[in-house]
Motif scaffolding. Structure first.
Motif, PDB file in Angstrom:
ATOM      1  N   THR A  36      43.028  24.043  24.360  1.00 15.75           N
ATOM      2  CA  THR A  36      42.570  22.925  25.182  1.00 15.75           C
ATOM      3  C   THR A  36      41.209  23.272  25.758  1.00 15.75           C
ATOM      4  N   ILE A  52      42.242  13.451  30.513  1.00 11.88           N
ATOM      5  CA  ILE A  52      42.902  12.351  29.821  1.00 11.88           C
ATOM      6  C   ILE A  52      44.350  12.278  30.290  1.00 11.88           C
ATOM      7  N   PRO A  67      41.475  17.617  27.067  1.00 12.29           N
ATOM      8  CA  PRO A  67      41.626  17.399  25.624  1.00 12.29           C
ATOM      9  C   PRO A  67      42.108  18.670  24.926  1.00 12.29           C
ATOM     10  N   GLU A 111      39.898  19.730  18.177  1.00  6.28           N
ATOM     11  CA  GLU A 111      40.617  18.847  19.094  1.00  6.28           C
ATOM     12  C   GLU A 111      39.679  18.126  20.058  1.00  6.28           C
ATOM     13  N   VAL A 112      38.633  18.806  20.515  1.00  8.23           N
ATOM     14  CA  VAL A 112      37.732  18.144  21.459  1.00  8.23           C
ATOM     15  C   VAL A 112      36.927  17.046  20.751  1.00  8.23           C
ATOM     16  N   GLU A 115      39.782  14.176  20.217  1.00  9.18           N
ATOM     17  CA  GLU A 115      40.282  13.513  21.425  1.00  9.18           C
ATOM     18  C   GLU A 115      39.196  13.029  22.375  1.00  9.18           C
ATOM     19  N   ALA A 116      37.979  13.554  22.232  1.00  9.03           N
ATOM     20  CA  ALA A 116      36.922  13.139  23.156  1.00  9.03           C
ATOM     21  C   ALA A 116      35.648  12.708  22.448  1.00  9.03           C
ATOM     22  N   THR A 198      31.289  11.506  25.901  1.00  4.95           N
ATOM     23  CA  THR A 198      32.707  11.375  25.584  1.00  4.95           C
ATOM     24  C   THR A 198      33.034   9.916  25.314  1.00  4.95           C
ATOM     25  N   SER A 202      41.049   8.742  21.494  1.00  2.00           N
ATOM     26  CA  SER A 202      42.329   9.267  21.039  1.00  2.00           C
ATOM     27  C   SER A 202      43.476   8.309  21.329  1.00  2.00           C
ATOM     28  N   THR A 208      41.247   7.788  30.404  1.00  2.79           N
ATOM     29  CA  THR A 208      40.352   8.947  30.446  1.00  2.79           C
ATOM     30  C   THR A 208      39.347   8.756  31.564  1.00  2.79           C
TER      31      THR A 208
END
Length: 277
Positions: A36, A52, A67, A111-112, A115-116, A198, A202, A208
């Motif tokens: 994360t 988020i 995220p 992931e970042v 999700e962002a 951002t 997601s 968010t």
């Protein structure tokens, strides 16, 4: 602002899980390795963090977090251009073997982006891409999120280098044993690259926001935002570090290898609460 680490409130849903686990003599699920990222950006003389809220149907639904998500098998198999500490150096910081360290770092960057909408990569070892909010980037992000393509393939196609030096290791947390879905999560800090922003992209989040850590912590303590101990403690830690430069310096001496596991107490008389172990 500080928090009292001797006890954290426990959301009712988690208390229900714990009581059922105890009553049934459940067997702990093996934790899945995850990563994360605390995205930070300047805000006047202070700074903000991106949080988020997971959708209710997910694990930890309705809870505000950073995220992130589980390591994918492709993260450890990826062959990609790499800037910053190599997997051997990351292995020393994270307390795992080099292939596992590479997987964790790749997962954090992937992931970042998923999700962002923030991409920690650039055309060479000293630069970062600018705005990645266009339609072509969004199509690539959706393909990545749906596992129709791999992260390494995306970067190679666009001749980009993963900037592992932009990820600063911070801590490691393991989900309590009573949770049906458990994670062994590595926490990283990263500054929002200049020129990027951002985006609420997601499908795993229903809200968010950028918020000052001091405000987020105050709102959590007031019951306005639901957060679990890893998020609460991490917010307090970055607040205590000072400004953004101080946070970056503090990461150099952080222990990101030794896991912390919150322990839920269920007193017969009293309020259920977490402590840290």
């Amino acid at each position: 602002m500080t928090i009292d680490s001797s006890g954290f409130p426990a959301p009712p849903a988690l208390v229900e899980h714990a009581r059922r686990f105890q009553a049934e003599g459940g067997t702990p699920a093996p934790p899945r390795v995850a990563a994360t990222v605390l995205l930070l950006r300047p805000a006047g003389s202070d700074f903000e963090v991106y949080v988020i809220r997971r959708v209710a149907a997910m694990a930890f639904g309705g809870v505000y977090a950073f995220p992130g998500g589980g390591v994918d098998p492709s993260d450890s198999e990826a062959h990609l251009d790499w800037a910053g500490p190599d997997p051997l150096a990351w292995a020393g910081r994270l307390g795992v073997a080099p292939p596992a360290a590479q997987a964790v770092v790749c997962a954090a960057a992937r992931e970042v982006f998923e999700e962002a909408g923030v991409l920690l990569a650039g055309p060479d070892t000293g630069t970062v891409v600018g705005d990645v909010s266009g339609d072509d980037w969004e199509t690539a992000r959706q393909d990545l999120e749906a596992r129709r393509r791999g992260f390494a393939g995306l970067l190679a196609e666009r001749k980009l280098t993963l900037r592992s030096d932009l990820l600063l290791p911070w801590s490691r947390w393991i989900t309590p044993e009573f949770e049906p879905r458990r994670f062994d999560t590595y926490f990283f800090v990263a500054l929002l690259p200049e020129g990027q922003r951002t985006r609420d992209v997601s499908g795993e989040a229903d809200h968010t926001m950028w918020v000052r850590p001091t405000d987020a912590l105050a709102r959590a303590q007031a019951g306005e935002l639901t957060m679990l101990p890893p998020t609460l403690v991490t917010l307090a830690e970055v607040i205590a570090a000072g400004d953004l430069s101080d946070v970056a310096r503090a990461s150099a001496t952080r222990d990101a290898a030794t896991p912390v596991t919150p322990r839920l107490h269920l007193p017969e008389d009293g309020t259920p609460h977490f402590t840290l172990a």
